[in-house]
Structures are given as structure tokens and as C-alpha cells.
Write a protein that holds these residues in place. Structure first.
Motif, PDB file in Angstrom:
ATOM      1  N   THR A  10       0.856  -1.191   0.000  1.00 22.66           N
ATOM      2  CA  THR A  10       0.000   0.000   0.000  1.00 22.66           C
ATOM      3  C   THR A  10       0.894   1.243   0.000  1.00 22.66           C
ATOM      4  OG1 THR A  10      -0.050   0.152   2.394  1.00 22.66           O
ATOM      5  CG2 THR A  10      -1.796  -1.173   1.358  1.00 22.66           C
ATOM      6  N   LEU A  11       0.257   2.383  -0.224  1.00 19.20           N
ATOM      7  CA  LEU A  11       1.016   3.630  -0.243  1.00 19.20           C
ATOM      8  C   LEU A  11       1.760   3.825   1.083  1.00 19.20           C
ATOM      9  CD1 LEU A  11       0.554   5.079  -2.838  1.00 19.20           C
ATOM     10  CD2 LEU A  11      -0.727   6.826  -1.636  1.00 19.20           C
ATOM     11  N   GLY A  12       1.041   3.574   2.174  1.00 20.78           N
ATOM     12  CA  GLY A  12       1.637   3.736   3.505  1.00 20.78           C
ATOM     13  C   GLY A  12       2.833   2.822   3.689  1.00 20.78           C
ATOM     14  N   ASP A  13       2.688   1.556   3.254  1.00 19.13           N
ATOM     15  CA  ASP A  13       3.794   0.600   3.409  1.00 19.13           C
ATOM     16  C   ASP A  13       4.969   0.972   2.510  1.00 19.13           C
ATOM     17  OD1 ASP A  13       2.554  -0.889   5.339  1.00 19.13           O
ATOM     18  OD2 ASP A  13       1.614  -2.272   3.928  1.00 19.13           O
ATOM     19  N   ASN A  14       4.650   1.506   1.322  1.00 23.22           N
ATOM     20  CA  ASN A  14       5.722   1.953   0.430  1.00 23.22           C
ATOM     21  C   ASN A  14       6.546   3.052   1.081  1.00 23.22           C
ATOM     22  OD1 ASN A  14       6.246   1.144  -2.473  1.00 23.22           O
ATOM     23  ND2 ASN A  14       4.031   0.961  -2.385  1.00 23.22           N
ATOM     24  N   VAL A  15       5.851   4.031   1.657  1.00 21.45           N
ATOM     25  CA  VAL A  15       6.558   5.159   2.269  1.00 21.45           C
ATOM     26  C   VAL A  15       7.299   4.692   3.533  1.00 21.45           C
ATOM     27  CG1 VAL A  15       6.289   7.481   3.239  1.00 21.45           C
ATOM     28  CG2 VAL A  15       4.907   6.793   1.288  1.00 21.45           C
ATOM     29  N   ALA A  16       6.695   3.722   4.225  1.00 22.47           N
ATOM     30  CA  ALA A  16       7.304   3.235   5.477  1.00 22.47           C
ATOM     31  C   ALA A  16       8.502   2.312   5.233  1.00 22.47           C
ATOM     32  CB  ALA A  16       6.255   2.495   6.293  1.00 22.47           C
ATOM     33  N   LEU A  17       8.644   1.808   4.013  1.00 25.61           N
ATOM     34  CA  LEU A  17       9.663   0.788   3.740  1.00 25.61           C
ATOM     35  C   LEU A  17      11.077   1.178   4.203  1.00 25.61           C
ATOM     36  CD1 LEU A  17      10.018  -2.008   2.486  1.00 25.61           C
ATOM     37  CD2 LEU A  17      10.336  -0.917   0.274  1.00 25.61           C
ATOM     38  N   PRO A  18      11.598   2.356   3.821  1.00 22.20           N
ATOM     39  CA  PRO A  18      12.959   2.685   4.298  1.00 22.20           C
ATOM     40  C   PRO A  18      13.033   2.789   5.818  1.00 22.20           C
ATOM     41  CG  PRO A  18      12.249   4.212   2.575  1.00 22.20           C
ATOM     42  CD  PRO A  18      11.046   3.413   2.956  1.00 22.20           C
ATOM     43  N   VAL A  73       2.452  15.842   0.672  1.00 25.09           N
ATOM     44  CA  VAL A  73       2.169  15.752  -0.771  1.00 25.09           C
ATOM     45  C   VAL A  73       0.670  15.590  -1.030  1.00 25.09           C
ATOM     46  CG1 VAL A  73       4.439  14.859  -1.397  1.00 25.09           C
ATOM     47  CG2 VAL A  73       2.633  13.256  -0.778  1.00 25.09           C
ATOM     48  N   GLY A  74      -0.133  15.793   0.007  1.00 19.47           N
ATOM     49  CA  GLY A  74      -1.590  15.784  -0.154  1.00 19.47           C
ATOM     50  C   GLY A  74      -2.193  14.405  -0.332  1.00 19.47           C
ATOM     51  N   LEU A  75      -1.557  13.390   0.249  1.00 24.45           N
ATOM     52  CA  LEU A  75      -2.075  12.035   0.055  1.00 24.45           C
ATOM     53  C   LEU A  75      -2.344  11.302   1.377  1.00 24.45           C
ATOM     54  CD1 LEU A  75       0.197  10.806  -2.889  1.00 24.45           C
ATOM     55  CD2 LEU A  75      -2.211  11.347  -3.024  1.00 24.45           C
ATOM     56  N   ASP A  98      -4.005   3.715   2.671  1.00 24.27           N
ATOM     57  CA  ASP A  98      -4.261   2.277   2.490  1.00 24.27           C
ATOM     58  C   ASP A  98      -4.527   1.878   1.039  1.00 24.27           C
ATOM     59  OD1 ASP A  98      -3.956   1.738   5.214  1.00 24.27           O
ATOM     60  OD2 ASP A  98      -5.995   2.437   5.614  1.00 24.27           O
ATOM     61  N   TYR A  99      -4.322   2.787   0.123  1.00 24.89           N
ATOM     62  CA  TYR A  99      -4.549   2.453  -1.285  1.00 24.89           C
ATOM     63  C   TYR A  99      -3.313   1.770  -1.872  1.00 24.89           C
ATOM     64  CZ  TYR A  99      -8.834   5.246  -1.618  1.00 24.89           C
ATOM     65  OH  TYR A  99     -10.087   5.728  -1.469  1.00 24.89           O
ATOM     66  N   PHE A 100      -3.566   0.929  -2.860  1.00 25.24           N
ATOM     67  CA  PHE A 100      -2.443   0.336  -3.596  1.00 25.24           C
ATOM     68  C   PHE A 100      -2.100   1.237  -4.784  1.00 25.24           C
ATOM     69  CE2 PHE A 100      -3.779  -3.350  -1.218  1.00 25.24           C
ATOM     70  CZ  PHE A 100      -2.575  -3.971  -0.941  1.00 25.24           C
ATOM     71  N   PRO A 101      -0.837   1.206  -5.235  1.00 17.39           N
ATOM     72  CA  PRO A 101      -0.439   2.110  -6.322  1.00 17.39           C
ATOM     73  C   PRO A 101      -1.324   2.016  -7.566  1.00 17.39           C
ATOM     74  CG  PRO A 101       1.501   1.129  -5.361  1.00 17.39           C
ATOM     75  CD  PRO A 101       0.320   0.465  -4.701  1.00 17.39           C
ATOM     76  N   ASN A 102      -1.806   0.798  -7.894  1.00 21.89           N
ATOM     77  CA  ASN A 102      -2.610   0.675  -9.118  1.00 21.89           C
ATOM     78  C   ASN A 102      -4.010   1.286  -8.971  1.00 21.89           C
ATOM     79  OD1 ASN A 102      -3.749  -1.226  -7.495  1.00 21.89           O
ATOM     80  ND2 ASN A 102      -3.721  -2.888  -8.987  1.00 21.89           N
ATOM     81  N   GLU A 103      -4.350   1.723  -7.766  1.00 18.78           N
ATOM     82  CA  GLU A 103      -5.648   2.366  -7.563  1.00 18.78           C
ATOM     83  C   GLU A 103      -5.543   3.898  -7.683  1.00 18.78           C
ATOM     84  OE1 GLU A 103      -7.740  -0.687  -4.421  1.00 18.78           O
ATOM     85  OE2 GLU A 103      -6.166   0.617  -3.653  1.00 18.78           O
ATOM     86  N   GLY A 147      -0.086  10.900 -11.434  1.00 17.71           N
ATOM     87  CA  GLY A 147       0.384  12.040 -10.646  1.00 17.71           C
ATOM     88  C   GLY A 147       0.432  11.727  -9.164  1.00 17.71           C
ATOM     89  N   MET A 148      -0.593  10.992  -8.695  1.00 19.54           N
ATOM     90  CA  MET A 148      -0.635  10.629  -7.265  1.00 19.54           C
ATOM     91  C   MET A 148       0.503   9.667  -6.930  1.00 19.54           C
ATOM     92  SD  MET A 148      -4.682  10.138  -7.022  1.00 19.54           S
ATOM     93  CE  MET A 148      -5.248  10.251  -5.359  1.00 19.54           C
ATOM     94  N   ARG A 149       0.774   8.750  -7.850  1.00 24.30           N
ATOM     95  CA  ARG A 149       1.878   7.801  -7.622  1.00 24.30           C
ATOM     96  C   ARG A 149       3.199   8.569  -7.532  1.00 24.30           C
ATOM     97  NH1 ARG A 149      -0.892   4.088 -11.151  1.00 24.30           N
ATOM     98  NH2 ARG A 149       0.319   4.734 -12.947  1.00 24.30           N
ATOM     99  N   LYS A 150       3.324   9.576  -8.394  1.00 22.29           N
ATOM    100  CA  LYS A 150       4.560  10.367  -8.380  1.00 22.29           C
ATOM    101  C   LYS A 150       4.706  11.113  -7.048  1.00 22.29           C
ATOM    102  CE  LYS A 150       6.208  11.681 -12.225  1.00 22.29           C
ATOM    103  NZ  LYS A 150       6.472  12.313 -13.501  1.00 22.29           N
ATOM    104  N   ARG A 151       3.597  11.677  -6.574  1.00 25.16           N
ATOM    105  CA  ARG A 151       3.665  12.406  -5.295  1.00 25.16           C
ATOM    106  C   ARG A 151       3.983  11.447  -4.142  1.00 25.16           C
ATOM    107  NH1 ARG A 151      -1.553  15.453  -4.419  1.00 25.16           N
ATOM    108  NH2 ARG A 151      -2.453  14.369  -6.194  1.00 25.16           N
ATOM    109  N   ALA A 152       3.396  10.243  -4.228  1.00 21.54           N
ATOM    110  CA  ALA A 152       3.699   9.248  -3.189  1.00 21.54           C
ATOM    111  C   ALA A 152       5.176   8.863  -3.240  1.00 21.54           C
ATOM    112  CB  ALA A 152       2.826   8.014  -3.376  1.00 21.54           C
ATOM    113  N   GLY A 153       5.723   8.774  -4.467  1.00 16.79           N
ATOM    114  CA  GLY A 153       7.158   8.489  -4.640  1.00 16.79           C
ATOM    115  C   GLY A 153       8.002   9.557  -3.978  1.00 16.79           C
ATOM    116  N   LEU A 154       7.531  10.808  -4.064  1.00 17.45           N
ATOM    117  CA  LEU A 154       8.269  11.915  -3.429  1.00 17.45           C
ATOM    118  C   LEU A 154       8.201  11.791  -1.904  1.00 17.45           C
ATOM    119  CD1 LEU A 154       9.876  14.504  -3.808  1.00 17.45           C
ATOM    120  CD2 LEU A 154       7.730  15.776  -3.849  1.00 17.45           C
ATOM    121  N   ALA A 155       7.019  11.398  -1.408  1.00 19.53           N
ATOM    122  CA  ALA A 155       6.884  11.196   0.047  1.00 19.53           C
ATOM    123  C   ALA A 155       7.858  10.122   0.526  1.00 19.53           C
ATOM    124  CB  ALA A 155       5.445  10.806   0.384  1.00 19.53           C
ATOM    125  N   ARG A 156       7.976   9.039  -0.263  1.00 16.60           N
ATOM    126  CA  ARG A 156       8.904   7.961   0.109  1.00 16.60           C
ATOM    127  C   ARG A 156      10.357   8.462   0.063  1.00 16.60           C
ATOM    128  NH1 ARG A 156       8.974   2.680  -3.551  1.00 16.60           N
ATOM    129  NH2 ARG A 156      10.114   4.110  -4.909  1.00 16.60           N
TER     130      ARG A 156
END
Lengths: 279, 268
Positions: A101-109, A132-134, A139-144, A148-157
Motif C-alpha cells: 500500500t502507499l503507507g507501506d511503500n513510504v514506510a519501507l525505508p 504531498v496531499g495524500l 491504504d490504497y495500492f499504487p494501481n488504484e 500524478g498521485m503515484r509520483k507524489r507518493a514516490g516523493l513522500a517515500r
């Protein structure tokens, strides 16, 4: 490794490419610490390739990359380990792990490199996603999500470990103008608050004009320009002027002569069928 | 070497080039195996990932393994009964079914079935991650991609292959019983007596060792093919992933049969 808070990135006689193919030759440049450096250039000129070489994802064909006084090629595994923990990277399409999920992606490092409790990890992740406004999409998965949202989530990570070095590969491409402007402001704020060294690969001129302290322009397999934004705006180089000034580009580009359009190329003509459906 | 340069080479030189690549790939695959094995035990963080992989490789394969093993056992029971009855030895059906399943068919067919179901998806998953820069993202986050992606799969394969093989053997023997005893009228007591009397610990441990080796082979080959999708010469992007998946499954199946021959001659 000495803890330099805002490391410079020096590229010394650097030649980059893949295998036998040289993409850019003889790069001599310094991306100054504590500033936002924008690597600019047309599509396919080697901007992202240069970024991947700086990150040591590909070996340089010749020359050196020195970050904070450390030659990347001479760093052993532990040295790279130390350096990479001080870097955050936003890839062109976010490069989020699809199974998390987005949260787990950002939490990974955080989970891999810190001993923070789950509560602290969650707080920190929500704070970065909020930037980044997300925050509501934890709890969303990247494919949902949209690109642009995926890119912002990438920046959060990329920001979650508060790295002194942040690399962004085309952060504003594919974003609407409002979100792109917000993202630019976020990068400026990051630099202001933490004195971070930011390297942004882009061909978005508006974004470059908003954020750049230092610009490196690539084209024609070499470095065409490096220096401050004001210097770049004042340049009289014909190629750079064409690149920077869209109106000048429109004036000087010869009008294309197009062959007549043929709308009856299809094997079967469906227009009769569509009329029938309408009636 | 470029495509044009390779095309200019004589057939003998091309053969040499292919041989060199084969040796290089074999060595690289072995190093890949060593690194992924070494990283299984790096941290407790591997444990939940391994559990997820056990669910995917093991639990989700149970239905297909049940189906295949039942019908394999039933076919063996049917064929063996007719063959043995010709010599008046139909009482040895239990021994014939159990020995052929435990020593040969169980480990081999289980490995091939898991290759088709889980091995292909291992290659595709890692291959897609490679071409969409997710593997690069792991590297720049200082997370070893082999430790993160491959080691849990290897650990899960080492655990799941022997268990699924044992399950295959068990269901297969029941399948043999269904046709040999219930359908064709063999003696039930004799069937089970011959199974327990002729099946030795050596046969069971041999099958167990085979399944362990097959698990390591399948996981290593499939993950390796996915991990190095981007270096393929024949195709790039999504087509490269599909070619890598095909190559992973085919190479795994060939290596399973090859290793089976070697292990059978060494173990029994």
C-alpha cells in the motif's frame, strides 16, 4: 564517512552511456550543495541516464562522480550503504512497489533502516503523505491511483528519511498545473527548511524558472550550459534560446508541410453503421 | 557484442559464443543462489515475507497438486494392475504405486507443477519490477533487492517443495488404491501391507532430498531470469518479461529432469 550536511556533487570528465553506446561525453560540472540544481534538456538527451549514473545504478564509462568529497567508484559496499541512506530518489513513474500500500511503500525505508516503533513509523508516514496531499490514501495500492498521485507518493517515500540529498526525475511531468506548482513550492520549502541538496531532472521550463538555483543543460551528447538561472536567461546561444523561448521557437521553426489527411484508411467503412445506430 | 557483430560470426564462433554465455550464466546463477541463500538469515524482517511466500507457493498450490496427484496415482494404479495381473502379481500393486510415486514421480511432477504455477509468477513479478524501476528504487533505498525479493521465495521453496511432495505422494497412493482396489477389485489389506512393507526410509529420504534440490533449482532459475530481464538480448520491456518467463519455466523443467537423473543414480 564525514557528515557533510549539504554535499556538493562534482562530475569530473564524466562520460555516461550503456555498454558501447555513449550518451553524454565529457561532463565537467559541480552541482552545489544546499541548492536546487536542475538538469535540463530535450527528450532523450541523457538527463535520466546522468541521474542513474550519479546514483551508481550504472557504472560511468569514464570520469568520476564525487559526492561530498567521496569518489563514488571507490566506495566499497559499506560506503555505498552509508551514502545511499543519505539519499532520497523520486523516479520518473514513482517506482512504488505494486504489492504494498502507499503507507507501506513510504514506510519501507523506515522499517528497513530504523528502529522506530510502528506507531512512530505511521506518524511519520502520515506526515510525509500529508505534505504531498495524500494522507487519505494511506491504504490504497499504487494501481488504484493516478500517475500524478503515484509520483507524489514516490516523493513522500524519497523524503521519509529526511535525506540531505534529494534526486527527482521529472517530478512535475504528467501533473496538472496546480499540482505541479504545489510540488515546486514543496521542493523550495524543503530546501529552505533543511538546507537540502536537490537535483531535479526536468524539461518543464516553468518549473525550472521557479525552483532552479543552478542549471545544467544537456544536448547534442555534451553539456551545453551550466550556471545560474539569470545567466541562462541572458544567454545568446541560438540552441538554448530556441529551447528556452517557445515563441522564438515557433517563429524560427519552419512550418511543416503535411500530406492531405485520408479518413478512409480503415478496411471497413463504419460510417453507415454509425448513422444507422443513430436513427 | 552487438547483434550485427554476432550475425557476422561463423557458426563455430557462434557456438563458442553460446557456450561462453552458458558458462557465464551458470556461474552468475550460482553466485545469485549463494547471495540469496545468505540473505535468508539476515534479519527477522525476512520472516513475514517468507510466510507470505509460503502461502503463495505452498498453500495456493495444494488444489492443483491434489488434482494432479490423485489422477497420477489413479493412472498408475490402472496401468500397473493390468501389467501385474498378467503375471499373477497384482498383490504387489501397492508396492509398485508407492515406490514409483515416492522415488520418482512425486518429486518430479510436484516440482514441474509448482514451476508452472509459482515459478512463472516469480519470474514475471521480478521482471515487471525490474522494467518499472522498482528494483532500482530498492537499490537506492539501500535495500538489497536479492535479499528483499528472492531470499523469502527461496526460503519458502525450501520449506514448501518437500511438504507438497509428501502430500503428492500420499494422495497419489490413495489414487492408486481407488483404481487398483475399489475399481478393479484388488485386495485392500494386501495393498496397504505392500505399501508399508516395501517403502523404506531410504526411498522417502531420497524423494525428500530430490524435492529440496528441485525447490532450490526452480526458485533460483525463475528468480534469476526475472532479475536479469533487462539484460536479455532477444527482447526488451514487457516482451522481455514474457520471454524471461518462458525461459524460466523451460529451463527449470529441463534442469529438474536432469537433476532427477543425477540424483537417482547417486541416491538409490
Amino acid at each position: 564517512m564525514t557528515q557533510q550536511t549539504t554535499p556538493d556533487i562534482s562530475l569530473e570528465g564524466l562520460t555516461i552511456g550503456y555498454g558501447e553506446t555513449v550518451v553524454v561525453r565529457g561532463i565537467d560540472a559541480v552541482l552545489p550543495g544546499g541548492k536546487i540544481s536542475v538538469i535540463l534538456g530535450g527528450s532523450g538527451c541523457g538527463k535520466s541516464t546522468l541521474l542513474k549514473h550519479i546514483l551508481r545504478l550504472h557504472p560511468a564509462l569514464a570520469g568520476r562522480i564525487v559526492i561530498g568529497g567521496h569518489d563514488m567508484a571507490k566506495l566499497d559496499r559499506r560506503g555505498m550503504h552509508c551514502l545511499r541512506q543519505r539519499m532520497g530518489v523520486l523516479f520518473q513513474d514513482g517506482a512504488l512497489l505494486g504489492s504494498l500500500t502507499l503507507g507501506d511503500n513510504v514506510a519501507l525505508p523506515l522499517r528497513e533502516h530504523t528502529r522506530l516503533s510502528e506507531k512512530d513509523v505511521r506518524e511519520r508516514v502520515l506526515a510525509k503523505l500529508g505534505l504531498v496531499g495524500l494522507a487519505d490514501f494511506h491504504d490504497y495500492f499504487p494501481n488504484e491511483l493516478s500517475g500524478g498521485m503515484r509520483k507524489r507518493a514516490g516523493l513522500a517515500r524519497a523524503m521519509v528519511m529526511d535525506p540531505p540529498l534529494l534526486f527527482c526525475d521529472e517530478p512535475t511531468s504528467g501533473l496538472d498545473p496546480v499540482t505541479a506548482a504545489e510540488l515546486d513550492q514543496l521542493l523550495l520549502e524543503l530546501k529552505r527548511r533543511s538546507d537540502m541538496t536537490l537535483v531535479v531532472v526536468s524539461h518543464d521550463l516553468d518549473s525550472m524558472r521557479t525552483i532552479a538555483d543552478h542549471v545544467l543543460v544537456l544536448g547534442d551528447g555534451r553539456v551545453l550550459f551550466q550556471g545560474g538561472l539569470a545567466e541562462l536567461e541572458a544567454t545568446q546561444d541560438e540552441y538554448l534560446r530556441r529551447f528556452l523561448d517557445r515563441q522564438a521557437l515557433a517563429r524560427t521553426t519552419p512550418r511543416l508541410t503535411m500530406p492531405p489527411l485520408d479518413f478512409k484508411l480503415m478496411k471497413r467503412d463504419c460510417s453507415g453503421y454509425l448513422d444507422e445506430q443513430q436513427s | 557484442m552487438t547483434q550485427e557483430r554476432r550475425a557476422q560470426l561463423s557458426p563455430i564462433a557462434q557456438l563458442g559464443d553460446a557456450a561462453l554465455r552458458l558458462v557465464g550464466d551458470t556461474g552468475a546463477m550460482f553466485l545469485f543462489l549463494l547471495e540469496s541463500f545468505g540473505r535468508i538469515f539476515r534479519s527477522w524482517g525476512q520472516f513475514p515475507k517468507t510466510v507470505r511466500q509460503i502461502y503463495f507457493i505452498g498453500v495456493k498450490s495444494i488444489s492443483v497438486i491434489t488434482l494432479i496427484s490423485l489422477f497420477t496415482g489413479m493412472v498408475i494404479g490402472l496401468q500397473m494392475y493390468y501389467a501385474l495381473a498378467k503375471f499373477g502379481a497384482d498383490g504387489f500393486l501397492g508396492a509398485a504405486v508407492s515406490l514409483s510415486l515416492v522415488r520418482e514421480l512425486g518429486p518430479v511432477l510436484t516440482a514441474i507443477m509448482i514451476t508452472g504455477r509459482a515459478g512463472s509468477s516469480m519470474t514475471a513479478e521480478i521482471g515487471v519490477m525490474r522494467i518499472s524501476e522498482q528494483v532500482d528504487a530498492l537499490r537506492v533505498m539501500d535495500i538489497n533487492p536479492i535479499g528483499y525479493l528472492v531470499s523469502p521465495k527461496l526460503a519458502a521453496s525450501i520449506i514448501c517443495f518437500p511438504i507438497l511432495t509428501a502430500f503428492f505422494d500420499l494422495v497419489g497412493i490413495v489414487g492408486g488404491y481407488l483404481t487398483g482396489v475399489l475399481l478393479l477389485g484388488g485386495n485392500s489389506g494386501v495393498y496397504w501391507y505392500r505399501v508399508s512393507a516395501y517403502l523404506k526410509m531410504n526411498d522417502i529420504s531420497g524423494g525428500f532430498i530430490k524435492s529440496l534440490v528441485f525447490g532450490v533449482v526452480v526458485c533460483t532459475v525463475c528468480c534469476y531470469m526475472g532479475y536479469y530481464t533487462h539484460t536479455r538480448r532477444d527482447a526488451v520491456g514487457p516482451e522481455g518479461v514474457s520471454q524471461a518467463t518462458t525461459a524460466g519455466v523451460v529451463t527449470s523443467c529441463v534442469l529438474i529432469l536432469l537433476a532427477d537423473y543425477v540424483l537417482t543414480s547417486l541416491l538409490f
